[in-house]
Enzyme design. Sequence first.
Site, PDB file in Angstrom:
ATOM      1  N   THR A 287     -16.086 -17.935 -11.859  1.00 58.00           N
ATOM      2  CA  THR A 287     -14.749 -17.576 -12.340  1.00 58.00           C
ATOM      3  C   THR A 287     -14.158 -16.491 -11.454  1.00 58.00           C
ATOM      4  OG1 THR A 287     -15.357 -18.125 -14.621  1.00 58.00           O
ATOM      5  CG2 THR A 287     -13.444 -16.702 -14.314  1.00 58.00           C
ATOM      6  N   GLN A 317     -12.941 -23.101 -15.997  1.00 58.69           N
ATOM      7  CA  GLN A 317     -12.363 -21.829 -15.537  1.00 58.69           C
ATOM      8  C   GLN A 317     -11.766 -21.969 -14.135  1.00 58.69           C
ATOM      9  OE1 GLN A 317     -15.484 -22.308 -16.700  1.00 58.69           O
ATOM     10  NE2 GLN A 317     -16.231 -20.537 -17.860  1.00 58.69           N
ATOM     11  N   GLN A 339      -7.407 -23.082 -18.124  1.00 59.97           N
ATOM     12  CA  GLN A 339      -8.382 -22.128 -18.646  1.00 59.97           C
ATOM     13  C   GLN A 339      -8.512 -20.942 -17.690  1.00 59.97           C
ATOM     14  OE1 GLN A 339     -12.140 -23.813 -19.777  1.00 59.97           O
ATOM     15  NE2 GLN A 339     -13.113 -21.844 -20.131  1.00 59.97           N
ATOM     16  N   ASP A 361      -8.375 -19.022 -23.293  1.00 58.88           N
ATOM     17  CA  ASP A 361      -8.655 -17.654 -22.802  1.00 58.88           C
ATOM     18  C   ASP A 361      -7.803 -17.313 -21.585  1.00 58.88           C
ATOM     19  OD1 ASP A 361     -10.672 -17.877 -24.705  1.00 58.88           O
ATOM     20  OD2 ASP A 361     -12.231 -18.276 -23.229  1.00 58.88           O
ATOM     21  N   ARG A 429      -9.828 -14.372 -28.948  1.00 59.56           N
ATOM     22  CA  ARG A 429     -11.198 -14.422 -29.476  1.00 59.56           C
ATOM     23  C   ARG A 429     -12.034 -13.419 -28.691  1.00 59.56           C
ATOM     24  NH1 ARG A 429     -14.409 -19.730 -27.252  1.00 59.56           N
ATOM     25  NH2 ARG A 429     -13.603 -19.770 -25.114  1.00 59.56           N
TER      26      ARG A 429
END
Length: 523
Positions: A287, A317, A339, A361, A429
Site C-alpha cells: 500500500t 489497495q 480502495q 477506507d 472504521r
Amino acid sequence: MATKIGWLFFTFISLSSFFSPGFSKNPSSGDINWWCNQTPYPEQCNYFFLNHGTNHFMPKEKADVKKMAMQITLERALKAKTHTENLESKCRNEREKAAWADCLKLYESTILQLNRTLDSNTKCTDFDVQTWLSTALTNLETCRSGFQELGVSDFVLPLMSNNVSKLICNTLALNNNINVSVEKQTYKDGFPTWVTPGDRKLLQSSLVRPNLIVAQDGSGNYRTIKAALDAAAKRSGSGRFVIQVKRGNYRENLEIGNKMKNIMLLGAGMRDTIITGSRSVGGGSTTFDSATVAVTGDGFIAQGITFRNTAAPQNHQAVALRSGSDLSVFHRCGFEGYQDTLYVHSQRQFYKECYIYGTVDFIFGNAAVVLQNCMIYARRPMDKQKNTITAQGRTDPNQNTGISIHNSRVMAASDLRPVLSSFKTYLGRPWKQYSRTVFIQTYLDSLVDPAGWLEWDGNFALNTLYYGEYKNSGPGSSTSRRVKWRGYHVITNPTEASRFTVANFIAGRSWLPATNVPFAAGL
C-alpha cells in the site's frame, strides 16, 4: 489495510526489572524507576537507561529524562536500520523484497524524525516533538503492515524484531505533557497561521511566477514532472520552489523525498492537470509504495491538480496520493481511486476545497490532518463490499494524530447513486487500536448508514477509539441510531469540538498563513 494488525508490532523478550518495584515520590530525586513507571514499557525503559553509555549518568529533571530517552531511542533505531540493510539477501521473492525496501526507507525517515527532536539548531515545541515521534512510530507500524498485506510475514519480518517501537512509545509518554490551550484562533485569509504570508500570497494569486514550467507540448522547461523535480533537487537553498504543471494527463509515479523541502506543484485546475498511475497491492506493491505521488519533504503544497490511481477495485489497495510531508497543504486538488485513495500517512496536513473519491477506507493513515470545505464522494464498490470513508491508524494514545473533517460534504458519486440501496456507506472504521476521527459541521447525505460507523473486526478498538460528530447536517446526520460504542461521542460542547479545529489540532495558526490557502481556524 488488508488485515487487522495489533497496535504494536515488534516482539520483545521480557526483561527483568533492574530496580526496586517501589515508586519514588519525588520525580526529581534521580530515581529513574520513578520516571520509567510513567511509561507503558517500564522494564525496557529501566534496562536501556541502566545500560546507556559508559558513565551511567542518571538524569534528575524531566527535560534530561526526555532527552536521554530520545538519544537511546535514536541509537537503537540506527542499529535496527543497519540490521535491516543486511537482511536484503534473506528476501526469498519479489514481495518480500518490496516490503523490505519500504522498511529501509521508513527506518531512514524514523531516524530523521528522531534526529529532529535532538537537534539543538531546531527551534521546536513539545507539540512539534510529539508530531515527529508520532511519525516515527507510524513509520515502523507501516513497515510491518507491508509484510502483512503481501502475505509474507513469516520469515524476514521476525528477523527484524526489535524494541525500537516500544522505546518510541515510552518517549511519547514522557513528552506528553502538552497543554495546548483551546484558543480562539483566526484563519488569515482562510488559511491556518502556519502557512507563511509568502505562501498564502502564492495560493491566492492568479499570477504566480514559477521557477520551472512542465508542458507536454514542449512549451515549458520540461515535458515531465519528474524531470522538473530532478532539476529542483539540484537547487541551492530550501526556499519555496514553484513548478507549474500545464494542462495534460501525466502518467508518472513521483516521489518527492525528505530532502525536497518547500516544493509547490501548481496545476491548471483539477480537470486539466492530472497525474495518474496504477500501482496496487493486487499488482504486487505494498500500500505504501502503490502511491501515484508520494511526498515526504516538509512544506509541500499542491494546487489545482488531480492525483489519480486507475487500478481497478479488484486490485484492492491502490493509493492516489501519500503524504508524510509535515506542514503540507493541498488546495483545490482532486484525489481519485477506489480502495485507499488518499493516504494521510503522517505529520501535519491541511486540505482545502478538495474532491476525494473512493470506496473502502479511502481516507486513511495516521497524520494529524484537517480537511476543510471538501467534497467527499463514495463510489460504487465491488459486489458485497461496504464503503468506509475513513480508516484512521493511531496505535498509541499519546500520538497527537487523527482525521478531522470540517465543514465538508459527504455525497454519493454518480456511479453509486443509481444503486444506493444495494451498498452501505459508513463514516469510518477503526484500523488501529486508538483510531480517532471526527466530522464537524459537515453535510452528510442519505448514503450514510444510520449506524454511522462500522466495526473492523468484532470488538476490536471499540472502547479505545475516539469517533465524534458535532453539529452535522443532512439526511444522514441523525445520531439517534448511531453505534453505542464506548469510544463514540455525540459532541455537544463547542470546547470539545474545537480541539479538532485547524487552530488546535494541527497548530494551524503557526504555519498555514504563509501558504495563502484560506482556512477557518475555529468552528
